[in-house]
Write a protein that holds these residues in place. Structure first.
Motif, short mmCIF file in Angstrom:
data_model
loop_
_atom_site.label_atom_id
_atom_site.label_comp_id
_atom_site.label_asym_id
_atom_site.label_seq_id
_atom_site.Cartn_x
_atom_site.Cartn_y
_atom_site.Cartn_z
N PRO A 1 0.82 -1.23 0.00
CA PRO A 1 0.00 0.00 0.00
C PRO A 1 0.85 1.28 0.00
O PRO A 1 0.32 2.37 0.22
CB PRO A 1 -0.81 -0.13 1.30
N TYR A 2 2.17 1.15 -0.20
CA TYR A 2 3.07 2.31 -0.24
C TYR A 2 4.26 1.91 -1.10
O TYR A 2 4.43 0.75 -1.47
CB TYR A 2 3.53 2.69 1.18
N ALA A 3 5.10 2.91 -1.43
CA ALA A 3 6.28 2.65 -2.25
C ALA A 3 7.32 1.84 -1.46
O ALA A 3 7.31 1.84 -0.22
CB ALA A 3 6.90 3.97 -2.71
N TYR A 4 8.20 1.16 -2.19
CA TYR A 4 9.20 0.31 -1.52
C TYR A 4 10.15 1.12 -0.63
O TYR A 4 10.70 0.58 0.33
CB TYR A 4 10.00 -0.48 -2.55
N ASP A 5 10.33 2.38 -0.97
CA ASP A 5 11.24 3.19 -0.14
C ASP A 5 10.50 4.07 0.86
O ASP A 5 11.11 4.90 1.53
CB ASP A 5 12.15 4.05 -1.02
N GLU B 1 15.60 -2.34 -0.12
CA GLU B 1 16.07 -3.67 -0.54
C GLU B 1 15.40 -4.77 0.29
O GLU B 1 14.95 -5.79 -0.24
CB GLU B 1 17.59 -3.76 -0.40
N THR B 2 15.32 -4.53 1.59
CA THR B 2 14.65 -5.51 2.45
C THR B 2 13.19 -5.67 2.05
O THR B 2 12.67 -6.79 1.98
CB THR B 2 14.74 -5.08 3.93
N SER C 1 19.14 -4.00 7.59
CA SER C 1 19.26 -2.67 8.21
C SER C 1 19.70 -2.74 9.66
O SER C 1 20.44 -1.87 10.13
CB SER C 1 17.92 -1.94 8.16
N HIS C 2 19.20 -3.72 10.39
CA HIS C 2 19.38 -3.71 11.84
C HIS C 2 20.27 -4.84 12.34
O HIS C 2 20.51 -4.94 13.55
CB HIS C 2 18.01 -3.81 12.53
#
Ligand SMILES: [Fe+2]
Length: 202
Positions: A10-14, A23-24, A166-167
């Motif tokens: 429901p939103y852009a990948y970024d 990327e994730t 990322s984490h």
């Protein structure tokens, strides 16, 4: 029987960066979620024609159905209950959060659930239809440990594939960011649907 379909995000990948990198999200949605959809469809199709006297084959297909269909349902909920911008609880969900001890307590419990999952799983917020109250819980893998008869209204993925790029191994940072970006308006809408269904059937 309806063929399962991978839903669009429901939103852009970024849109969720920096706490959930593009990327994730591509890997998570386009690869992992798609695999659950494809494998669930295959298991459902094979269960239509499996020989019931072949208990081992049946058990394998049933395990595949539970794991992959559970993965599809949970991920579909997860994408919908995240928001690029923080959303404050309002409406019926705010009242249920108050009844459960307040949003800070529920947030703390949900954090504890997410951190308490051993291995792969989910922290969940569910509306228990027996006590008619919000309850925090855990789902192991995609399908175990959940109380039958309670309806999931929000879920947080704590599989490592959700956050490791990322984490790294800092699950706590991922959980904190994800809970900060729960879309409480979407959760309120899901809660409304559950309670309306209960009212219609009582
Ligand atoms: Fe996942």
């Amino acid at each position: 029987m309806t063929q399962l379909v991978l839903p669009e995000l429901p939103y852009a990948y970024d849109a969720l960066e920096p706490w959930c990198d593009s990327e994730t999200l591509h890997l998570h949605h386009d690869k992992h979620h798609r695999a659950y959809v494809d494998k669930a469809n295959a298991a459902l199709e094979e269960l239509r024609i499996v020989d019931p006297s072949d208990a081992a084959r049946y058990a394998g297909l049933e395990a595949a159905r539970e794991f992959n269909l559970g993965g599809h349902v949970l991920h579909s909920l997860f994408w919908e209950n995240l928001s690029p911008e923080p959303v404050r609880p309002a409406g019926a969900v705010a009242e249920h959060l108050d009844a459960a001890g307040g949003v800070d307590r529920v947030r703390s419990l949900l954090t504890a659930a997410c951190m308490g999952v051993q291995g792969s799983g989910w922290g969940v917020l569910a509306f228990d239809t027996a006590s008619r109250s919000l309850q925090v819980g855990m789902v192991h893998d995609h399908h175990a440990q959940h109380v039958p008869g309670s309806d999931l209204v929000a879920v947080v993925d704590v599989w490592e594939h959700a956050y490791y790029l990322s984490h790294r191994n800092d699950r706590a940072a991922w959980v904190s960011a994800a809970i900060d970006h729960l879309d409480w308006a979407a959760i309120d809408g899901r809660l409304d649907a559950v309670t309306a269904s209960l009212a219609a059937s009582s």
